[in-house]
Design a protein around this motif. Structure first.
Motif, PDB file in Angstrom:
ATOM      1  N   THR A  82     -33.284  83.082 -29.415  1.00  0.00           N
ATOM      2  CA  THR A  82     -32.590  83.629 -30.764  1.00  0.00           C
ATOM      3  C   THR A  82     -31.049  83.854 -30.603  1.00  0.00           C
ATOM      4  O   THR A  82     -30.280  83.860 -31.547  1.00  0.00           O
ATOM      5  CB  THR A  82     -33.147  84.647 -31.379  1.00  0.00           C
ATOM      6  N   GLY A  83     -30.690  84.418 -29.440  1.00  0.00           N
ATOM      7  CA  GLY A  83     -29.287  84.641 -29.145  1.00  0.00           C
ATOM      8  C   GLY A  83     -28.555  83.629 -28.526  1.00  0.00           C
ATOM      9  O   GLY A  83     -27.313  83.858 -28.084  1.00  0.00           O
ATOM     10  N   ALA A  84     -28.958  82.428 -28.444  1.00  0.00           N
ATOM     11  CA  ALA A  84     -28.478  81.330 -27.864  1.00  0.00           C
ATOM     12  C   ALA A  84     -26.897  80.878 -28.768  1.00  0.00           C
ATOM     13  O   ALA A  84     -26.878  81.001 -29.842  1.00  0.00           O
ATOM     14  CB  ALA A  84     -28.968  80.062 -27.705  1.00  0.00           C
ATOM     15  N   LYS A  85     -25.815  80.786 -27.748  1.00  0.00           N
ATOM     16  CA  LYS A  85     -24.464  80.581 -28.468  1.00  0.00           C
ATOM     17  C   LYS A  85     -24.342  79.073 -28.866  1.00  0.00           C
ATOM     18  O   LYS A  85     -23.601  78.685 -29.859  1.00  0.00           O
ATOM     19  CB  LYS A  85     -23.609  80.988 -27.510  1.00  0.00           C
ATOM     20  N   LEU A  86     -25.195  78.128 -27.706  1.00  0.00           N
ATOM     21  CA  LEU A  86     -24.943  76.800 -28.233  1.00  0.00           C
ATOM     22  C   LEU A  86     -26.213  76.179 -28.982  1.00  0.00           C
ATOM     23  O   LEU A  86     -27.311  77.012 -28.642  1.00  0.00           O
ATOM     24  CB  LEU A  86     -25.056  76.044 -26.748  1.00  0.00           C
ATOM     25  N   ASP A  87     -26.175  75.457 -29.822  1.00  0.00           N
ATOM     26  CA  ASP A  87     -27.124  74.655 -30.615  1.00  0.00           C
ATOM     27  C   ASP A  87     -27.496  73.288 -29.737  1.00  0.00           C
ATOM     28  O   ASP A  87     -28.570  73.076 -29.329  1.00  0.00           O
ATOM     29  CB  ASP A  87     -26.571  74.561 -32.017  1.00  0.00           C
ATOM     30  N   ARG A  88     -26.547  72.437 -29.922  1.00  0.00           N
ATOM     31  CA  ARG A  88     -26.535  71.219 -29.434  1.00  0.00           C
ATOM     32  C   ARG A  88     -25.141  70.286 -29.291  1.00  0.00           C
ATOM     33  O   ARG A  88     -24.208  70.985 -30.050  1.00  0.00           O
ATOM     34  CB  ARG A  88     -27.488  70.179 -30.038  1.00  0.00           C
TER      35      ARG A  88
END
Length: 222
Positions: free
Chosen positions: A39-45
């Motif tokens: 949930t806390g990831a800065k990158l999506d893709r």
């Protein structure tokens, strides 16, 4: 003489697969993706030309007052500060990947026109048929080699821990898998077309020899 051998027929089919794989990989934005469960990831893709972030802090702002959210084209002129982090978003290994995969993309587009000529217009009886097939095989070999270099560089460098945040939770996505598949298909396609050229060259030689023998027999009977 048949229009093409089994190698040529398979070559056309494999070329279509390579074309689809490389074109989709070129434009899609899932070369490197973040685990959706984090949930806390800065990158999506991200892809070669598009980056999607959940909440990326400006790497040049030590106070983290600006964040980038959503998907943007790498050369987006409308987002404030996006052009200032372009060097961060495009390190040397991404530039190399873009360059060589663009060569592969252009090569497969050029081959598309030639394959259409091969399948619809040219036949073995025409003078430059073998050269056309050899040209397709040579271009697709170049596509495979340049695309292969691009995916190797990306695989070795793109998921390093000193670039995109969340290194441990990032992995190569379906766009990268398509790029790899397209490269392999391009190399197979090249081999099939070069084999086709060799087969048609031998057929033309045999036909010429047969015609020569027939003419000599006719002259002997006369």
């Amino acid at each position: 003489m048949k229009r093409r051998s089994l190698a040529g027929n398979f070559g056309v089919g494999v070329f279509v697969l390579s074309l689809i794989s490389i074109v989709i990989a070129f434009f899609s934005a899932s070369w490197l993706v973040s685990d959706y469960r984090i949930t806390g990831a800065k990158l999506d893709r991200l892809g070669l030309w598009t980056h999607c972030f959940r909440s990326l802090p400006d790497p040049q702002d030590e106070y983290q007052r600006r964040f980038f959210v959503g998907c943007r084209w790498i050369f987006d002129p409308f987002t404030t500060g996006y052009d200032q982090i372009r060097g961060y978003l495009m390190p040397w290994y991404i530039v190399i990947t873009q360059f060589f995969f663009t060569l592969a993309f252009l090569g497969v587009l050029a081959s598309f026109i030639l394959v259409l000529l091969f399948a619809l217009c040219f036949g073995p009886h025409q003078k430059r048929f073998v050269k056309l097939v050899q040209l397709i095989g040579g271009i697709m070999l170049g596509v495979g080699l340049s695309g292969g270099l691009a995916v190797i560089v990306f695989a070795l460098t793109a998921n390093r821990d000193n670039w995109m945040p969340g290194h441990d939770n990032n992995f190569f996505g379906w766009s990268f898998a398509l790029a790899v598949a397209g490269v392999i298909e391009a190399l197979i396609c090249s081999a099939l077309f070069l084999l086709e050229a060799n087969i048609q060259k031998k057929k033309q030689k045999q036909l010429k020899e047969s015609q020569t023998r027939f003419e000599m027999e006719q002259e002997a009977k006369a």
